[in-house]
Scaffold this active site. Structure first.
Site, PDB file in Angstrom:
ATOM      1  N   HIS A   1       4.866  90.064  23.227  1.00  0.00           N
ATOM      2  CA  HIS A   1       6.272  90.430  22.962  1.00  0.00           C
ATOM      3  C   HIS A   1       7.206  89.844  24.029  1.00  0.00           C
ATOM      4  O   HIS A   1       8.239  90.449  24.345  1.00  0.00           O
ATOM      5  CB  HIS A   1       6.464  91.949  22.901  1.00  0.00           C
ATOM      6  CG  HIS A   1       5.475  92.646  22.021  1.00  0.00           C
ATOM      7  ND1 HIS A   1       5.732  92.969  20.719  1.00  0.00           N
ATOM      8  CD2 HIS A   1       4.209  93.047  22.273  1.00  0.00           C
ATOM      9  CE1 HIS A   1       4.670  93.557  20.192  1.00  0.00           C
ATOM     10  NE2 HIS A   1       3.719  93.610  21.111  1.00  0.00           N
TER      11      HIS A   1
ATOM     12  N   SER B   1      22.914  67.338  33.876  1.00  0.00           N
ATOM     13  CA  SER B   1      24.142  67.805  33.241  1.00  0.00           C
ATOM     14  C   SER B   1      25.304  66.980  33.760  1.00  0.00           C
ATOM     15  O   SER B   1      25.331  66.582  34.924  1.00  0.00           O
ATOM     16  CB  SER B   1      24.344  69.282  33.585  1.00  0.00           C
ATOM     17  OG  SER B   1      25.710  69.619  33.522  1.00  0.00           O
TER      18      SER B   1
ATOM     19  N   LYS C   1      21.458  70.562  37.692  1.00  0.00           N
ATOM     20  CA  LYS C   1      20.604  70.776  36.516  1.00  0.00           C
ATOM     21  C   LYS C   1      19.511  69.726  36.312  1.00  0.00           C
ATOM     22  O   LYS C   1      19.725  68.538  36.505  1.00  0.00           O
ATOM     23  CB  LYS C   1      21.479  70.820  35.251  1.00  0.00           C
ATOM     24  CG  LYS C   1      22.378  72.016  35.162  1.00  0.00           C
ATOM     25  CD  LYS C   1      21.632  73.314  34.987  1.00  0.00           C
ATOM     26  CE  LYS C   1      20.985  73.421  33.688  1.00  0.00           C
ATOM     27  NZ  LYS C   1      21.273  74.273  32.698  1.00  0.00           N
TER      28      LYS C   1
ATOM     29  N   GLU D   1      12.682  70.386  24.379  1.00  0.00           N
ATOM     30  CA  GLU D   1      13.619  71.000  23.421  1.00  0.00           C
ATOM     31  C   GLU D   1      13.700  70.198  22.126  1.00  0.00           C
ATOM     32  O   GLU D   1      13.703  70.752  21.022  1.00  0.00           O
ATOM     33  CB  GLU D   1      15.008  71.114  24.057  1.00  0.00           C
ATOM     34  CG  GLU D   1      15.051  72.137  25.181  1.00  0.00           C
ATOM     35  CD  GLU D   1      16.361  72.076  25.955  1.00  0.00           C
ATOM     36  OE1 GLU D   1      17.040  73.096  26.031  1.00  0.00           O
ATOM     37  OE2 GLU D   1      16.699  71.006  26.491  1.00  0.00           O
TER      38      GLU D   1
END
Ligand code: ARG
Length: 458
Positions: free
Chosen positions: A156, A277, A283, A290
Site C-alpha cells: 500500500h 530543469s 534538479k 517517466e
C-alpha cells in the site's frame, strides 16, 4: 505508378482519398517479408507448373535484387505507391518487364499481407525475447552489486517489512521471464501459413501450400481460407504480450523513481538518463523512467485499438484491418526502445544506502517479527497480532519507540515478553530470519541470483 487493380475504373481516385488510404508510410516495414513471401510463392508456382518457367526465373532474379536493395537500404519506393505489395510489384516490373505480371497468380493481397505480418511477428517475438534476456542480465548485475542493501519493503506504498533491495530487483527478473513466455506464445500463434487462401475462398489452381510453408519456415498451413484472411489474433497476442511487458516496465520505473527520491534515498539513477530543469538549478529529473512509464499507456492503446477495430467486422477481409500495422509496429518499436534504454540504465543504477545505516528507523517494520516472537513463546498468532497491535498504538500515542519500552511495561501487554525481545530490532536479523523458499533471506536471494545467471547463460 500503375495500380494492381485499375481495369474496372473509369476515373482515377480522389487525391485526398488516395493519400488517406495509402499504407506505404508504415507498411514499408514489411518490405523484406513481402519479397521473401513472393519468392516462396513464385517458386511454388513454378514447381507446380502454374506459371512459365522463364517468367518465374526472371521474377526470382528480380526479387532477389530487390531483397538486396532492401537490406542495403537502397530500395526506392515509387511515388504514389499504395502499399508495400504494390511498391514491390512496381519495382519488379521496372526491373524485369512483363514477366512480373505472372507473380500474383493464385494470390491476393489479403493472404499476402497476412503472411507478411505473420513472418514479422515471428521474427519480432524472437528478437524481443533476446532483448528481454539482456534486460534480465542487467537486473541480475544490479542485484549482485546491491546484495547487502536492505530497504523497507512496501505494501500500500507504506513501509511494511525489511527486504533485500536485490530481492525486489529479482522480482522484475521473474516478471520479464513471464513476458518472454507470452512473447513466445505470440510467435507460436502466427505459425500458420495463409498463402493460398487468396481473397477468401482459395484458388482454382493446383498449388502446393505445404511447399510454400516449408520454404517460409512455417510448421503448418491454415485450414480455412476465410479464417486465414480474417484472422488477426496473432497481432493481438503480440500486442497483449507487449502491453503486459510495459505494465511491468512501468511498475519498475515507478519503483526506481520512488527509490531515487530524497525521501527514499535508496538509489541513484545514472545522470545520462536524466535531465535538468530550466528554472530550478538543483534538479536531476528521472525523465527516461517517466517516459518509459508513459509508454505503457501507448502500448495499451495499441492493443485496445486493434481489439476495437476487429470487433464486429464481418468475415472475411475488410480494409479496416490495414491499421493493425500502425499499432503493431508502434508497440514493437516502443518495446525495442524500452529494452535498449532499460538495459543500459539499469547497469548505471547505484544502490547507495541501506536501512541498517540509517538513524531513526521506523520500528513498525518489525511488527510482524514481534508477533512471530510471541508465537515462538507459545501464543496463537491471532493473539500475538492483537498484542503487538495494542503495543504499537500505545507507542504511537506516547511518541516512543517500541524498543524503548522496558520489559516490565511490555509484560503488561503479555507475560510472554522477555529481555530477548529487543534482539528482533535488527533489519539484518529480520531478513536472515526468513526461511521460506522464495523469501528475502540473503542466502536464498544469492542462490536465486546464481540460478538465474546459469539459466540466462547463452
Ligand atoms: N494494405 C492492405 C492491408 O494492410 C493490404 C491488403 C489490401 N487488400 C485489399 N483487398 N484492398 O490490409
Amino acid at each position: 505508378m500503375k495500380k494492381m487493380w485499375g481495369g474496372r475504373f473509369k476515373k482515377s481516385q480522389d487525391r485526398l482519398f488516395w493519400k488517406f488510404q495509402s499504407s506505404i508510410d508504415y507498411d514499408k516495414e514489411l518490405a523484406e517479408y513481402d519479397v521473401i513471401g513472393s519468392l516462396a510463392h513464385v517458386k511454388m508456382l513454378a514447381k507446380c507448373k502454374i506459371i512459365p518457367l522463364k517468367a518465374s526465373r526472371a521474377i526470382i532474379r528480380g526479387l532477389e535484387e530487390i531483397l538486396k536493395d532492401i537490406k542495403k537500404g537502397s530500395f526506392k519506393i515509387g511515388n504514389n505507391a499504395e502499399d508495400i505489395h504494390s511498391a514491390v510489384y512496381a519495382c519488379l516490373k521496372n526491373k524485369i518487364g512483363a514477366s512480373a505480371d505472372y507473380m500474383h497468380t493464385a494470390r491476393s493481397r489479403n493472404d499476402q499481407v497476412s503472411v507478411d505480418m505473420r513472418m514479422y511477428v515471428k521474427d519480432k517475438s524472437c528478437a524481443l525475447k533476446a532483448m528481454v534476456t539482456e534486460a534480465q542480465k542487467s537486473l541480475l548485475s544490479l542485484a549482485e552489486r546491491a546484495i547487502d542493501i536492505i530497504i523497507p519493503g512496501l505494501t500500500h506504498t507504506q513501509q511494511a517489512m525489511p527486504i533485500l533491495f536485490s530481492h525486489q530487483v529479482l522480482s522484475y527478473v521473474e516478471m520479464l521471464e513471464r513476458d518472454k513466455t507470452r512473447l513466445h506464445r505470440a510467435g507460436e500463434s502466427c505459425d500458420e501459413m495463409p498463402l493460398g487462401a487468396c481473397a477468401l475462398a482459395g484458388t482454382s489452381f493446383a498449388i502446393d501450400r505445404q511447399y510454400t510453408a516449408k520454404l517460409l519456415g512455417f510448421s503448418k498451413i491454415s485450414q480455412n481460407s476465410i479464417d486465414a484472411v480474417s484472422d488477426r489474433d496473432f497481432v493481438l497476442d503480440m500486442l497483449y504480450s507487449i502491453a503486459v511487458f510495459f505494465m511491468h516496465v512501468s511498475r519498475f520505473c515507478e519503483d526506481m523513481i520512488l527509490f531515487s527520491t530524497s525521501e527514499f534515498g535508496i538509489i541513484q539513477i545514472p545522470e545520462e538518463f536524466c535531465t535538468g530543469s530550466s528554472i530550478m538549478p538543483q534538479k536531476k529529473n528521472p525523465d527516461a523512467l517517466e517516459l518509459l512509464r508513459a509508454s505503457s499507456a501507448e502500448a495499451y492503446a495499441n492493443l485496445y485499438s486493434v481489439m476495437i477495430m476487429m470487433k464486429g467486422l464481418p468475415l472475411s477481409y475488410n480494409r479496416d484491418m490495414q491499421i493493425d500495422k500502425k499499432h503493431l509496429f508502434d508497440s514493437v518499436k516502443k518495446a525495442e526502445y524500452a529494452l535498449d534504454i532499460l538495459t543500459k540504465l539499469i547497469i548505471g543504477i547505484k544502490a547507495e544506502s541501506s536501512m541498517g545505516d540509517k538513524q531513526g528507523i521506523d520500528e513498525s517494520l518489525f511488527a510482524l517479527d514481534a508477533a512471530d516472537y510471541l508465537v515462538r513463546k507459545g501464543l496463537a498468532f491471532k493473539n500475538a497480532h492483537d498484542i503487538i497491535g495494542r503495543l504499537t498504538l500505545y507507542c504511537t500515542e506516547k511518541c516512543i519507540k517500541i524498543s524503548s519500552v522496558p520489559v516490565s511495561r511490555l509484560k503488561s501487554f503479555s507475560k510472554a515478553f522477555d529481555s530477548d525481545f529487543f534482539k528482533i530490532f535488527s533489519v539484518k536479523k529480520s531478513v536472515m530470519g526468513k526461511q521460506s523458499q522464495g523469501s528475502t533471506n540473503p542466502v536464498l536471494v544469492k542462490r536465486r541470483i546464481n540460478s538465474w545467471v546459469q539459466k540466462l547463460k547463452p
